[in-house]
Write an enzyme that holds these catalytic residues in place. Structure first.
Site, PDB file in Angstrom:
ATOM      1  N   TYR A 156      59.670  98.701  77.387  1.00 34.77           N
ATOM      2  CA  TYR A 156      59.459  98.396  78.809  1.00 34.77           C
ATOM      3  C   TYR A 156      58.608  99.474  79.471  1.00 34.77           C
ATOM      4  O   TYR A 156      59.096 100.281  80.259  1.00 34.77           O
ATOM      5  CB  TYR A 156      60.820  98.270  79.507  1.00 34.77           C
ATOM      6  CG  TYR A 156      60.768  97.713  80.907  1.00 34.77           C
ATOM      7  CD1 TYR A 156      60.540  96.358  81.130  1.00 34.77           C
ATOM      8  CD2 TYR A 156      60.971  98.539  82.012  1.00 34.77           C
ATOM      9  CE1 TYR A 156      60.513  95.835  82.412  1.00 34.77           C
ATOM     10  CE2 TYR A 156      60.945  98.029  83.302  1.00 34.77           C
ATOM     11  CZ  TYR A 156      60.720  96.679  83.493  1.00 34.77           C
ATOM     12  OH  TYR A 156      60.701  96.166  84.770  1.00 34.77           O
ATOM     13  N   LYS A 162      56.882 101.681  87.765  1.00 33.17           N
ATOM     14  CA  LYS A 162      57.850 101.475  88.839  1.00 33.17           C
ATOM     15  C   LYS A 162      58.288 102.825  89.411  1.00 33.17           C
ATOM     16  O   LYS A 162      58.431 102.985  90.634  1.00 33.17           O
ATOM     17  CB  LYS A 162      59.072 100.701  88.321  1.00 33.17           C
ATOM     18  CG  LYS A 162      58.788  99.278  87.862  1.00 33.17           C
ATOM     19  CD  LYS A 162      58.423  98.371  89.017  1.00 33.17           C
ATOM     20  CE  LYS A 162      58.391  96.907  88.593  1.00 33.17           C
ATOM     21  NZ  LYS A 162      58.012  95.999  89.691  1.00 33.17           N
TER      22      LYS A 162
END
Length: 254
Positions: A156, A162
């Site tokens: 990920y 993020k």
């Protein structure tokens, strides 16, 4: 109560998943909606047009605008068209994301560029382009993050972007304070959207997690609505975690 009556909300990547639910909930609270999708043709455009019809059926204005936020010119066109068709912008919801499911050390150069171009530069482009309208409306920016920003998730790489954007949220909250533009983020836990179907191929036993630790898209949307409301006026530069307590329970997941 229609807390977003007469407000215009633009949600990037809102043809499906969390973005779609945010758009629907904002419309239910009275907002006019700008539905953004990345690629002309195919399911994204058809789903965006379907959502637009749903919002119009609620009695609100809605437009679909194609734009790939990784392209600065495309972003300029997105906000130019928003002003042209809607007249203003009150809230920008940064939801669009795009990344392969691969470990960072295995990413090809083109995949690394895509990761940064869409999930970091693209969001910055949107913030920059939205500023004139948001300054006029004294509106707000809300970034949609995920637990990958603070915990390791297998395959990920999006998590690193993020995390970067959560820092941007803090920094922009301060730099835009004088313009009366609020900036916050919502960090979602594990949400069963289209991306979850792929994630479970890389995360062993993820489906054995207790059902009460999975987050519904509506629960993310609820917090977005709160941050768009006057009730959140004391919150700035913060990332609110919405994960049903999953991050509290990491130590007992084995």
């Amino acid at each position: 109560m229609h807390i977003l009556k007469d407000k215009v909300v633009l949600i990037t990547g809102s043809s499906r998943g969390i973005g779609r639910e945010i758009a629907k909930q904002c419309a239910l609270k009275g907002a006019d909606i700008v539905v953004n999708y990345r690629k002309t043709g195919g399911s994204s455009q058809s789903k965006a047009e379907e959502l637009c019809r749903e919002v119009e059926a609620m009695g609100h204005r809605a437009v679909t605008i194609q734009a790939d936020i990784a392209s600065k010119q495309s972003v300029k066109n997105l906000f130019h068209e928003t002003r042209d068709k809607m007249g203003k912008l009150d809230f920008l919801i940064l939801n669009a994301a795009r990344a392969p499911f691969k470990p960072l050390e295995k990413l090809l150069e083109r995949e690394l560029k895509q990761l940064v171009d869409t999930n970091y530069l693209g969001n910055i482009f949107c913030i920059q382009a939205a500023l004139p309208m948001l300054e006029e409306s004294e509106g707000g920016i809300i970034f949609i993050s995920s637990l990958g920003s603070r915990f390791y998730n297998p395959a990920y790489p999006l998590g690193s972007m993020k995390a970067a954007m959560e820092s941007v949220t803090r920094d922009c909250a301060e730099s835009l304070r004088g313009k009366h533009i609020s900036v916050n983020a919502v960090c979602g836990g594990i949400v069963k959207t289209d991306s979850f179907k792929v994630l479970r191929q890389f995360w062993d036993n993820i489906e054995t997690l207790p059902a009460d630790l999975f987050v519904e898209p509506e629960e993310i949307a609820d917090v977005v609505l709160f941050l768009c409301s006057e009730a959140s006026r004391g919150i700035t530069g913060q990332t609110i975690v919405v994960d049903k307590g999953l991050s509290n329970a990491i130590c007992r997941m084995n």
